[in-house]
Design an enzyme around this catalytic site. Sequence first.
Site, mmCIF file in Angstrom:
data_model
loop_
_atom_site.group_PDB
_atom_site.id
_atom_site.type_symbol
_atom_site.label_atom_id
_atom_site.label_comp_id
_atom_site.label_asym_id
_atom_site.label_seq_id
_atom_site.Cartn_x
_atom_site.Cartn_y
_atom_site.Cartn_z
ATOM 1 N N ARG A 127 0.834 -1.215 0.000
ATOM 2 C CA ARG A 127 0.000 0.000 0.000
ATOM 3 C C ARG A 127 0.862 1.256 0.000
ATOM 4 N NH1 ARG A 127 -1.931 1.237 6.125
ATOM 5 N NH2 ARG A 127 -0.375 -0.016 7.190
ATOM 6 N N SER A 185 -4.951 5.223 5.427
ATOM 7 C CA SER A 185 -4.601 3.806 5.461
ATOM 8 C C SER A 185 -4.281 3.249 4.077
ATOM 9 C CB SER A 185 -5.752 2.986 6.062
ATOM 10 O OG SER A 185 -5.985 3.391 7.388
ATOM 11 N N GLU A 219 -19.070 3.296 0.013
ATOM 12 C CA GLU A 219 -18.335 2.578 -1.033
ATOM 13 C C GLU A 219 -19.159 2.396 -2.301
ATOM 14 O OE1 GLU A 219 -18.793 1.515 2.086
ATOM 15 O OE2 GLU A 219 -16.816 1.934 2.935
ATOM 16 N N PHE A 278 -14.520 -3.992 1.933
ATOM 17 C CA PHE A 278 -15.594 -3.035 1.620
ATOM 18 C C PHE A 278 -15.677 -2.778 0.112
ATOM 19 C CE2 PHE A 278 -13.811 -1.522 5.842
ATOM 20 C CZ PHE A 278 -14.628 -2.369 6.577
ATOM 21 N N HIS A 287 -5.402 -3.732 2.530
ATOM 22 C CA HIS A 287 -5.865 -4.539 3.656
ATOM 23 C C HIS A 287 -6.553 -5.823 3.203
ATOM 24 C CE1 HIS A 287 -4.869 -0.723 5.393
ATOM 25 N NE2 HIS A 287 -5.027 -1.164 6.611
ATOM 26 N N ASP A 291 -7.446 -6.008 13.781
ATOM 27 C CA ASP A 291 -8.840 -5.596 13.551
ATOM 28 C C ASP A 291 -9.787 -6.793 13.410
ATOM 29 O OD1 ASP A 291 -8.584 -2.904 13.821
ATOM 30 O OD2 ASP A 291 -8.534 -2.454 11.680
ATOM 31 N N ARG A 319 -1.617 -4.722 4.074
ATOM 32 C CA ARG A 319 -1.332 -3.731 5.099
ATOM 33 C C ARG A 319 0.106 -3.847 5.594
ATOM 34 N NH1 ARG A 319 -2.106 -4.168 11.137
ATOM 35 N NH2 ARG A 319 -1.836 -2.036 11.883
#
Lengths: 274, 328
Positions: free
Chosen positions: B26, B53, B74, B99, B125, B133, B183
Site C-alpha cells: 500500500r 490507510s 463505497e 468493503f 488490507h 482488527d 497492510r
Amino acid sequence: MADLSFLREMARKLRVEILKMLTKAGSGHTGGSLSAVDIVTALYFYKMRHDPKNPKWEGRDRFVLSKGHAAPLLYAVLALCGYFDLSVLQTLRQINSPLQGHPCCKSLPGIEVSTGSLGQGLSVANGLALGLKLNRSLSRVYCLLGDGEIQEGQVWEAAMTASHYKLDNLCAIIDNNDLQIDGACREVMNIYPIDEKFKAFGWHVIKIDGHNMEEIITALDEAEQIMNKPSLILAKTIKGKGVSIFEGKAKYHGVAPTSEELEIALKELNNGKN
Amino acid sequence: MGKTECTLSMSKVSLKDFFGKDMATRDAYGHILVELGKNNPHIVVLDADLSCSTKTALFAKNFPERFFNMGIAEQDMMGTAAGLALSGKIPFASTFAIFATGRAWEQIRQTICYSNANVKIVATHGGITVGEDGATHQALEDVALMRVIPTMTVIVPADAYETAQCIVSASEYYGPVYIRLGRAKVPSILPEEYNFKIGKAYIFKMGKEVNIIANGIMLAEALKASEILNKDGISTGVINFSTVKPLDEESLLEIAKSSKLIITAEEHSVIGGLGSAVSEFLSENYPVKIKRIGVKDTFGCSGSWKELLKHYGLTAENIVKVVRENLK
C-alpha cells in the site's frame, strides 16, 4: 422559445412507439415508461445538446436513465431522434438485439452507461458531472430516477455527494408516479416527503406537474441557472399516462400490453387519426 | 499516443526506485500514484474515508483538485468512479478490500464492468495480515468476488516493486482492474529485471517434481519453502501468478507438464481464489495432483499478522509439510 405543440406531438409519437415495441416484445415495463414520456421528450427535443449522428460528441449533455426499466422509453426517443432506425425498436428483448431488457451501453449508441439495477444511476451522473467540470466542459448531466427507486440507500449517498461537490451541472429528475411493483410507494415503504429530504441534503428543488410540457421546460431552464448546488425536478406523474386503461395501475408496472390493449391504446393516442 | 509514451518512459525511471525496498504494497501504491498523477492529468483518485490507510492521502496532498473523498460510502464511490471514467478520466478507487469488493460488489458488476468503465479498484488490507482488527476487516473472499465478474482483471502483487509496476500497467490498460494490496510490510522479492505484464506469470524456477504457484505475501513463503525442499533433494519450483485473471494458461500447462505435484499458496480463502483458478483450468486440460494452501473456509480473527499467518498455515513450514505429505 420552445414549440410546445411540436413537443406534445413528439410525446404522443413516443407513446405510440413504446406501446408497439412492448406489445411485440411481449414483456417489459409499460407504466413507468409512459409516465416519464413528457419529461424525456423535453430533454431530447428541447433541452439537451446532443448529436444523433455523433453519439460520442464531447460537447453533448449526458442523460443517465437510473430507472433502467424504462428502457423502451429511452430506445424510442433515441430512434425518433435518429440514433438508429425505428425498425430496430421491434427487436426489443429478443436474442442478439442491441435493445436489451435494460439499457446496455456496450450494445447501443446513445446510452451513456448500463443501468437496470436501481439506485445506481445518480452516482454515475455525479461522476460524469465531476469529470465534465475537471474537463472545463459546459455540458450538463441529467439523471432520471423512479420514485420507488429512492428507497435504495445509495441514492442518498449520491445525494450527499452531489451537494458536497456543488454539482450545479447536474439535474436529477424524479418520476413521481407514486407506484412501484408491489403497490403504492407510501404503503410499500414511505418515501415522502421527497422535496424536504432533498432540500435537507442541500439541493435546489423544483416541483412540477410532469405531464405539463410548459412546466417541464420552465423547470429545466430554471435548473440551468442554479449555481453551486445540484437541482432536483420533482415531477408528479401518472403511471401509464396517456392511455386510460393503464393509468394509475400498479399492475402495468412490469407488464406489456396485449394486442387487444394495444389497439385500444393506439385508438386513444391517435385520437381517431391513423 | 504521445501522452502514453511519456507516462511510460517517466514511470520507468521512477519504477526502479521501488526495487529492493522492503515496504508494504500500500505504501508503494501511495507513492506511484503521485508519480502517475504528475505524468497524466487524467488520473483521478477516490477514497472512502480511509485515505491515510490506503495511502491515497499522498495523492490528495499533491493533487487536491483530482482527489475525491467520498465519505464512508463505497457503493456511491464505485458509481462515481464509473461516471468519471465515462467522462474520460482514469479513476483509481481505493478502500479496504472487504468493503470495496463486498459492500460494493453489485455496483462493480452492474455499473463498472457491464459498462466496461475504465475504473481501477485498488484495495488495501487484503487477507488476514490486516491483523488485530479481526474478521470483519480481513478480506478472504475478494479475489473470488472479483474473478467471477466478466471483463474484470484481477492482480495480487507480491512486493513494492511489482505493485508499482502493476499500478502503472493498469493505468495504461483500458478496462476494469482489481488490484489487491496488503497492510503489512513485505520483503522485496522480485529481481531488478522483472517486468510485470498483465496476464503473464513469472517463473522464478521450474521444478521437476513440485511447483508452487503463489501470489501476494505467499510468494515469499513459497520461495523459502522451495529452498528447504530443494536442499532435501526435492526439485521444487516457484511461479508468481500475480495476475489471477486472465490466467496465464500457457505457463500453467508448461508447469503442469513438469510437475508431479502442484501447490497453490494464497492469503485468501481456498474457495474461489488462485487455487481454484489453477484447479479449474488444469482439471480440464492437464490433470495433475494439486493441493491448495490458503484459509480453509473460515473467518479470520484478531492477532498480530505474523501469528495469524502461522495460525492459518500460511507459512513456508506448512508448505514444506504439505509437499512432504503429498509427494509419493
